[in-house]
Design a protein around this motif. Structure first.
Motif, short mmCIF file in Angstrom:
data_model
loop_
_atom_site.label_atom_id
_atom_site.label_comp_id
_atom_site.label_asym_id
_atom_site.label_seq_id
_atom_site.Cartn_x
_atom_site.Cartn_y
_atom_site.Cartn_z
N PRO B 106 0.98 -1.03 -0.04
CA PRO B 106 -0.15 -0.01 -0.04
C PRO B 106 0.82 1.19 -0.05
O PRO B 106 1.75 1.35 0.65
CB PRO B 106 -0.71 -0.28 1.30
N LYS B 107 0.43 2.33 -0.71
CA LYS B 107 1.16 3.58 -0.75
C LYS B 107 0.41 4.69 -0.10
O LYS B 107 -0.66 4.46 0.32
CB LYS B 107 1.09 3.85 -2.28
N TRP B 108 1.03 5.47 0.73
CA TRP B 108 0.59 6.55 1.24
C TRP B 108 -0.48 7.34 0.63
O TRP B 108 -0.46 7.31 -0.69
CB TRP B 108 1.81 7.38 1.62
N GLU B 109 -1.37 7.83 1.29
CA GLU B 109 -2.69 8.28 0.78
C GLU B 109 -2.26 9.45 0.11
O GLU B 109 -2.94 10.14 -0.79
CB GLU B 109 -3.66 8.41 1.70
N GLY B 110 -1.17 10.16 0.42
CA GLY B 110 -0.83 11.60 -0.32
C GLY B 110 -0.05 11.34 -1.85
O GLY B 110 0.29 12.35 -2.37
N THR B 111 0.11 10.20 -1.98
CA THR B 111 0.79 9.88 -3.45
C THR B 111 -0.05 10.39 -4.45
O THR B 111 -1.30 10.15 -4.81
CB THR B 111 0.95 8.32 -3.75
N LEU B 112 0.49 11.30 -5.21
CA LEU B 112 -0.14 11.98 -6.17
C LEU B 112 -0.43 11.20 -7.70
O LEU B 112 -1.66 10.98 -8.11
CB LEU B 112 0.78 13.30 -6.77
N SER B 113 0.63 10.21 -8.39
CA SER B 113 0.42 9.60 -9.31
C SER B 113 1.33 8.42 -9.45
O SER B 113 2.23 8.50 -8.77
CB SER B 113 0.58 10.34 -10.64
N ASP B 114 1.07 7.38 -10.10
CA ASP B 114 1.79 6.28 -10.16
C ASP B 114 1.76 5.71 -11.29
O ASP B 114 1.03 4.83 -11.89
CB ASP B 114 1.34 5.02 -9.01
N GLU B 115 2.87 6.16 -12.08
CA GLU B 115 3.16 5.58 -13.48
C GLU B 115 3.53 4.30 -13.69
O GLU B 115 3.47 3.63 -14.55
CB GLU B 115 3.96 6.68 -14.35
N LEU B 116 4.37 3.82 -12.74
CA LEU B 116 4.60 2.50 -12.63
C LEU B 116 3.41 1.60 -12.75
O LEU B 116 3.43 0.57 -13.45
CB LEU B 116 5.61 2.09 -11.40
N ASP B 117 2.24 2.03 -12.03
CA ASP B 117 1.31 1.15 -11.93
C ASP B 117 0.46 1.26 -13.38
O ASP B 117 -0.18 0.23 -13.84
CB ASP B 117 0.25 1.76 -10.56
N GLU B 118 0.44 2.24 -14.14
CA GLU B 118 -0.09 2.61 -15.10
C GLU B 118 0.28 1.50 -16.27
O GLU B 118 -0.41 1.02 -17.20
CB GLU B 118 -0.06 4.01 -15.48
#
Lengths: 160, 121
Positions: B106-118
């Protein structure tokens, strides 16, 4: 690279001349050979032996500076209450780099302020970087660009 | 070795020890305090690399004060260990972060975007 071998040869010559076969003799020979070749290579077109050595030293100084800065950034985040991070996973293009260069760049990125390399795409075209402070994506990429450009120019110009 | 030299080396030892321990302690606190796994890896990789470097430099100064010390030998070994640190620590952090992301940590809720996930999906 050819001139570096010549530098070693000069150092060995120096040791034979003085009869001191220890690390100090080698160091003195290498240093004198470096200065000599730095002067001589100025007359040769396309060879800049003296400048390349200085670039290596300058990259080392730059790297130590950003390593300490990286630690102070983390320290500040840990000591002050609350969180000020704006983290992102960023896709960073690394087209045209060799495996060794990718490894060096990924390691350097991990040790620079606010960034942590976390994956390489299977086709070796993108590096995925976890940035702690990336409210603005463009400026975060620009910081990585500076590191890559410095590394390619000052560290890997030896391969040419 | 001259007595003043030994005293200066002792002072340098203490300075390097404090420098290294400060960053090691920060890394430890950071591991507990930061919100998610990826931020903790920041603290663990950067802090430990600089901290261990400080401790090694302290060891170098201290060992040099010994009676029958060969300074070249000590400096060469310390330099070697520091170089290995700089290669091994970031690689370890990289592999751990990659494994965590693959595992869906799980990532911190403040994470703005995740291009690795995309790109994975």
């Amino acid at each position: 690279m050819r001139l570096f071998l010549f530098n070693i040869l000069l150092a060995v010559l120096w040791m034979f001349m003085w009869g001191t076969f220890d690390i100090y003799g080698l160091a003195a020979g290498m240093l004198l050979g470096y200065v000599l070749l730095g002067v001589v290579s100025r007359t040769m077109p396309g060879e800049e032996y003296g400048r390349r050595g200085l670039q290596l030293v300058s990259f080392l100084a730059y790297f130590i500076r950003i390593l300490i800065k990286a630690n102070l950034v983390v320290a500040w985040e840990v000591i002050t209450p609350g969180y000020q991070m704006t983290p992102r996973f960023i896709r960073y293009p690394i087209d045209g780099l060799t495996d060794f260069q990718i490894t060096s760049l990924a390691n350097a990125i991990t040790l620079t302020p606010g960034t942590l390399s976390s994956d390489v795409s299977d086709d070796k075209r993108y590096l995925y970087v976890h940035c702690m402070y990336a409210k603005d994506r463009e400026s975060a990429v620009k910081e990585l660009d500076e590191l890559r450009d410095r590394m390619m120019k000052e560290l890997f110009s030896w391969q040419g | 070795m001259h007595e003043t030299t030994i005293m200066v080396l002792d002072l340098l030892t203490v300075a390097a020890l404090l420098f290294g321990l400060f960053f090691m302690a920060l890394a430890a606190v950071g591991l507990c305090r930061l919100p998610d796994f990826y931020h903790r890896m920041h603290a663990a990789s950067k802090g430990v690399t600089l901290g261990v470097t400080g401790l090694l430099i302290a060891a170098m100064f201290n060992l040099s004060t010994h009676q029958d010390a060969t300074v070249v030998n000590i400096v060469a070994k310390v330099a070697l260990v520091i170089i290995f640190q700089f290669v091994a620590n970031p690689v370890g952090a990289h592999v751990l972060a990659k494994a965590a992301h693959l595992d869906g940590c799980p990532k911190w809720e403040g994470t703005l975007s995740d291009e690795l996930d995309e790109d994975r999906h």
